[in-house]
Design a protein around this motif. Structure first.
Motif, PDB file in Angstrom:
ATOM      1  N   ARG A 292      -9.000   7.205  -1.175  1.00  0.00           N
ATOM      2  CA  ARG A 292      -8.260   8.449  -0.987  1.00  0.00           C
ATOM      3  C   ARG A 292      -7.016   8.484  -1.869  1.00  0.00           C
ATOM      4  NH1 ARG A 292      -6.015   9.190   3.732  1.00  0.00           N
ATOM      5  NH2 ARG A 292      -6.491   7.171   4.630  1.00  0.00           N
ATOM      6  N   THR A 293      -6.360   7.331  -1.993  1.00  0.00           N
ATOM      7  CA  THR A 293      -5.159   7.286  -2.828  1.00  0.00           C
ATOM      8  C   THR A 293      -5.502   7.532  -4.290  1.00  0.00           C
ATOM      9  OG1 THR A 293      -4.089   5.739  -1.292  1.00  0.00           O
ATOM     10  CG2 THR A 293      -3.203   5.853  -3.533  1.00  0.00           C
ATOM     11  N   ARG A 294      -6.561   6.892  -4.779  1.00  0.00           N
ATOM     12  CA  ARG A 294      -6.946   7.105  -6.180  1.00  0.00           C
ATOM     13  C   ARG A 294      -7.406   8.541  -6.416  1.00  0.00           C
ATOM     14  NH1 ARG A 294      -7.917   1.438  -5.781  1.00  0.00           N
ATOM     15  NH2 ARG A 294      -9.876   1.739  -4.647  1.00  0.00           N
ATOM     16  N   ALA A 295      -8.061   9.147  -5.417  1.00  0.00           N
ATOM     17  CA  ALA A 295      -8.444  10.556  -5.547  1.00  0.00           C
ATOM     18  C   ALA A 295      -7.206  11.450  -5.615  1.00  0.00           C
ATOM     19  CB  ALA A 295      -9.333  10.976  -4.371  1.00  0.00           C
TER      20      ALA A 295
ATOM     21  N   LEU B 265       3.663   9.498 -12.079  1.00  0.00           N
ATOM     22  CA  LEU B 265       2.209   9.435 -11.945  1.00  0.00           C
ATOM     23  C   LEU B 265       1.671   8.142 -12.549  1.00  0.00           C
ATOM     24  CD1 LEU B 265      -0.466  10.890 -11.168  1.00  0.00           C
ATOM     25  CD2 LEU B 265      -0.504  11.722 -13.533  1.00  0.00           C
ATOM     26  N   ALA B 266       2.224   7.734 -13.688  1.00  0.00           N
ATOM     27  CA  ALA B 266       1.779   6.481 -14.311  1.00  0.00           C
ATOM     28  C   ALA B 266       2.067   5.299 -13.395  1.00  0.00           C
ATOM     29  CB  ALA B 266       2.462   6.293 -15.664  1.00  0.00           C
ATOM     30  N   ARG B 267       3.223   5.320 -12.737  1.00  0.00           N
ATOM     31  CA  ARG B 267       3.532   4.233 -11.791  1.00  0.00           C
ATOM     32  C   ARG B 267       2.570   4.267 -10.607  1.00  0.00           C
ATOM     33  NH1 ARG B 267       9.620   2.875 -10.438  1.00  0.00           N
ATOM     34  NH2 ARG B 267       9.784   4.989  -9.603  1.00  0.00           N
ATOM     35  N   ALA B 268       2.245   5.469 -10.129  1.00  0.00           N
ATOM     36  CA  ALA B 268       1.302   5.588  -9.014  1.00  0.00           C
ATOM     37  C   ALA B 268      -0.067   5.060  -9.412  1.00  0.00           C
ATOM     38  CB  ALA B 268       1.196   7.049  -8.571  1.00  0.00           C
ATOM     39  N   ARG B 269      -0.502   5.371 -10.625  1.00  0.00           N
ATOM     40  CA  ARG B 269      -1.820   4.929 -11.080  1.00  0.00           C
ATOM     41  C   ARG B 269      -1.875   3.407 -11.165  1.00  0.00           C
ATOM     42  NH1 ARG B 269      -2.344   8.171 -15.289  1.00  0.00           N
ATOM     43  NH2 ARG B 269      -3.774   9.654 -14.320  1.00  0.00           N
ATOM     44  N   ARG B 270      -0.816   2.792 -11.716  1.00  0.00           N
ATOM     45  CA  ARG B 270      -0.800   1.323 -11.809  1.00  0.00           C
ATOM     46  C   ARG B 270      -0.802   0.689 -10.422  1.00  0.00           C
ATOM     47  NH1 ARG B 270       2.924   2.497 -16.014  1.00  0.00           N
ATOM     48  NH2 ARG B 270       4.678   2.075 -14.624  1.00  0.00           N
ATOM     49  N   ALA B 271      -0.006   1.244  -9.505  1.00  0.00           N
ATOM     50  CA  ALA B 271       0.056   0.679  -8.156  1.00  0.00           C
ATOM     51  C   ALA B 271      -1.259   0.881  -7.416  1.00  0.00           C
ATOM     52  CB  ALA B 271       1.215   1.311  -7.378  1.00  0.00           C
TER      53      ALA B 271
ATOM     54  N   GLY C 185       0.792  -1.223   0.000  1.00  0.00           N
ATOM     55  CA  GLY C 185       0.000   0.000   0.000  1.00  0.00           C
ATOM     56  C   GLY C 185       0.822   1.269   0.000  1.00  0.00           C
ATOM     57  N   LEU C 186       2.138   1.146   0.240  1.00  0.00           N
ATOM     58  CA  LEU C 186       2.986   2.333   0.265  1.00  0.00           C
ATOM     59  C   LEU C 186       3.335   2.829  -1.127  1.00  0.00           C
ATOM     60  CD1 LEU C 186       5.646   1.263   2.924  1.00  0.00           C
ATOM     61  CD2 LEU C 186       3.384   2.217   3.305  1.00  0.00           C
ATOM     62  N   TYR C 187       3.458   1.915  -2.080  1.00  0.00           N
ATOM     63  CA  TYR C 187       4.002   2.288  -3.385  1.00  0.00           C
ATOM     64  C   TYR C 187       3.224   3.387  -4.093  1.00  0.00           C
ATOM     65  CZ  TYR C 187       7.812  -1.045  -3.425  1.00  0.00           C
ATOM     66  OH  TYR C 187       8.984  -1.691  -3.155  1.00  0.00           O
ATOM     67  N   PRO C 188       1.880   3.353  -4.140  1.00  0.00           N
ATOM     68  CA  PRO C 188       1.194   4.467  -4.812  1.00  0.00           C
ATOM     69  C   PRO C 188       1.541   5.815  -4.197  1.00  0.00           C
ATOM     70  CG  PRO C 188      -0.331   2.664  -4.359  1.00  0.00           C
ATOM     71  CD  PRO C 188       0.936   2.338  -3.648  1.00  0.00           C
ATOM     72  N   LEU C 189       1.638   5.864  -2.852  1.00  0.00           N
ATOM     73  CA  LEU C 189       1.967   7.113  -2.177  1.00  0.00           C
ATOM     74  C   LEU C 189       3.394   7.541  -2.478  1.00  0.00           C
ATOM     75  CD1 LEU C 189       0.360   6.309   1.288  1.00  0.00           C
ATOM     76  CD2 LEU C 189      -0.621   7.658  -0.574  1.00  0.00           C
ATOM     77  N   LEU C 190       4.310   6.578  -2.504  1.00  0.00           N
ATOM     78  CA  LEU C 190       5.701   6.908  -2.785  1.00  0.00           C
ATOM     79  C   LEU C 190       5.859   7.439  -4.203  1.00  0.00           C
ATOM     80  CD1 LEU C 190       7.405   3.840  -1.072  1.00  0.00           C
ATOM     81  CD2 LEU C 190       7.245   6.169  -0.188  1.00  0.00           C
ATOM     82  N   TYR C 191       5.202   6.790  -5.169  1.00  0.00           N
ATOM     83  CA  TYR C 191       5.277   7.268  -6.550  1.00  0.00           C
ATOM     84  C   TYR C 191       4.612   8.636  -6.692  1.00  0.00           C
ATOM     85  CZ  TYR C 191       6.537   2.429  -7.780  1.00  0.00           C
ATOM     86  OH  TYR C 191       7.146   1.205  -7.880  1.00  0.00           O
TER      87      TYR C 191
END
Length: 199
Positions: free
Chosen positions: A158-161, A140-146, A114-120
């Protein structure tokens, strides 16, 4: 396999991280930064990559210079990758050589995935602050995939928002080529710890 001691919320250092974060949110950025830097140097016995990832993540947010924020966010990502390759409970067989293991969200243990989207997302915001929209779009693309792999719960929503909000900011930014690469600073010392969530 997960053990309470491998979860930052259950590690003693996390109470001290929380105190520093509260100082930061109350406006005392310098004191928060100083406390987090001290925790990075000595997080205490049993602190592992996930704890160091959390400390580095909040150290990044306490920086005044976006280049320093980027540096610490890269450190946080490296610690998350270390957790993906190194986390094993006492008594488990030794982990496979990290060089042969995939790193990143798909390889991460539950505590790190669950950390990776936030880190990206943080890396994307860092690059945007440095006027490098191309690199920001990549992160951002890496965050979206994660983020696509997160549960449909409060954290996931919240992360997707946050991904959508940053995507809107990046879309409005001018497309510029990356700045000339500078030699990276030496990474900060890892401290005297080993063994293994980010708010």
């Amino acid at each position: 396999m997960s053990q309470p001691q491998h979860t930052p919320r259950h590690h003693p250092v996390m109470q001290r991280v929380g105190q520093a974060v509260m100082l930061h949110r109350a406006g005392d950025r310098e004191e928060a930064r100083n406390r987090l830097a001290a925790l990075w140097e000595d997080p205490g016995p049993g602190a592992g990559p996930l704890q160091r990832c959390t400390i580095a993540h909040y150290l990044a947010s306490a920086q005044d210079d976006p280049r320093d924020a980027l540096r610490w966010d890269l450190v946080a990502l490296a610690e998350a990758d270390a957790a993906s390759g190194d986390e094993a409970a006492p008594g488990d067989p030794p982990p496979v050589d990290r060089a042969a293991r995939p790193l990143g969200p798909t390889a991460a243990p539950d505590g790190a995935r669950g950390l990776y989207p936030l880190l990206y997302l943080r890396l994307a915001a860092d690059h945007l602050a440095l006027d490098c929209a191309t690199a920001a779009r990549h992160e951002l693309a890496r965050a979206r995939r994660a983020a696509a792999g997160l549960e449909d719960d409060d954290h996931g929503r919240r992360t997707r928002a946050a991904v959508a909000a940053l995507a809107a900011r990046i879309a409005a930014a001018p497309l510029r080529p990356p700045a000339a690469a500078e030699p990276p600073d030496d990474p900060p010392p890892r401290g005297r710890t080993d063994g293994p969530e980010l708010a």
